[in-house]
Design an enzyme around this catalytic site. Structure first.
Site, PDB file in Angstrom:
ATOM      1  NE  ARG A  42       2.382   9.187   5.748  1.00 32.81           N
ATOM      2  CZ  ARG A  42       2.332   7.768   6.028  1.00 32.81           C
ATOM      3  NH1 ARG A  42       0.919   7.340   5.956  1.00 32.81           N
ATOM      4  NH2 ARG A  42       3.370   6.938   6.273  1.00 32.81           N
ATOM      5  CE  LYS A  61      -6.162   2.637   6.811  1.00 35.03           C
ATOM      6  NZ  LYS A  61      -5.080   3.734   6.298  1.00 35.03           N
ATOM      7  CD  GLU A  74      -2.426   1.272   2.767  1.00 38.84           C
ATOM      8  OE1 GLU A  74      -2.634   2.432   3.257  1.00 38.84           O
ATOM      9  OE2 GLU A  74      -3.088   0.279   3.170  1.00 38.84           O
TER      10      GLU A  74
END
Length: 320
Positions: free
Chosen positions: A45, A129, A41
């Site tokens: 960022r 999630k 994943e």
């Protein structure tokens, strides 16, 4: 289950990566795959995330790629165009969820309450999630919510590590976890790819939890089976418990068959935390399975034989 979500479930642990540079992308993913975790994943960022996803997708198509920390529809579009197979967000944004789903993508929004989870499921999110997992009550929290949201499926991230990974994966409604413990940022910056591979192998072995459950010994008939059972019981001071087709010795460490069964000499049962996951990971290591022998109960595989004997014994995986 969607094929991508099924793949995430089989892999079990999805490394969460914040790349510092494009140059890290391929060697890190090779280290992950060599260690048994061909997935990542890649978080948005950092500025190079999109380029890293594109490069990995082109050069290592076997890697299952997700894009994490996706906050906007534009980021989602860029991630999917680059090759991300699923989109992960830290929170629940209905507009971003709807946008990804309308484009045929897989959206895993970050949720931490039953209300958010219900809304996301009603939008069409097949997988959710749970983030940050430990800070929001961990497995205990999800077991309480899961009693009401029985069709919910969670990937948990945030505080998941080698010590608690099986607490999470031991709950059926948690289909995978995300983590960074096998690929810490300082190790990535140092380019210690062998260390990452070793940590991934350790993570996979911990997750699978392979262990010897019992040894099955073939006999020609019931009389021979009882003689064998009594001999083992006498040697090890164990109890004998006759059954319909076999005789167990001790706490079922030995199963003496009353007639010849599978395997030249018998069979050996190897327990594991999840048979489907063990089949996936052991297959990647070259182990062949007789998939026609799979025993599925309530939608979950509880046993499966290897295709070949070892030392005259058939081996099968069983749910521990």
């Amino acid at each position: 289950m969607n094929p991508v979500i099924e793949k995430v479930y089989q892999i079990g642990i999805i490394p969460v990566i914040a790349f510092n540079s494009v140059e890290e992308a391929l060697p890190l993913c090779k280290a992950l795959a060599d260690g048994g975790l061909p997935a990542a994943e890649v978080t948005f960022r950092t500025a190079c995330a999109e380029e890293c996803i594109k490069l990995i997708h082109e050069q290592m198509p076997e890697m299952l790629l997700g894009a994490g920390t996706v906050l906007t529809k534009d980021q989602a579009d860029r991630a999917m165009a680059a090759g991300a197979s699923f989109i992960v967000a830290p929170g629940f944004d209905p507009e971003v969820c709807r946008h990804v789903i309308d484009k045929g993508g897989i959206m895993m929004p970050g949720t931490c309450s039953a209300g958010e989870m219900q809304q996301a499921m009603n939008l069409g999110c097949e997988a959710l999630k749970f983030f940050p997992a430990e800070a929001n009550g961990g497995v205990g929290m999800l077991k309480n919510i899961g009693a009401a949201l029985k069709s919910a499926k969670w990937m948990c991230t945030g505080g998941v590590n080698a010590k608690n990974v099986n607490d999470y994966l031991g709950y059926d409604q948690i289909f995978a976890v995300g983590g960074t413990w096998m690929c810490k940022s300082d190790v990535i910056k140092a380019g210690q790819w062998d260390k990452i591979t070793a940590m991934c192998k350790e993570a996979v072995d911990t997750m699978l939890g392979l262990k010897l459950v019992h040894i099955g010994i073939n006999s020609a008939n019931e009389e021979e089976a009882m003689a064998t059972a009594n001999a083992i019981a006498g040697l090890l001071s164990m109890k004998v418990a006759p059954g319909n087709s076999s005789i167990f010795v001790g706490n079922k460490e030995f199963e003496i068959m009353k007639k010849p069964g599978r395997g030249t000499h018998g069979h050996i049962a190897i327990g594991c935390n999840n048979v489907d996951r063990a089949i996936y990971h052991l297959s990647r290591r070259g182990v062949k399975f007789d998939l026609d022998s799979k025993n599925v109960k309530n939608g979950k595989t509880i046993s499966c034989y290897l295709a070949d004997e070892i030392g005259g014994f058939a081996f099968h995986l069983v749910q521990a």
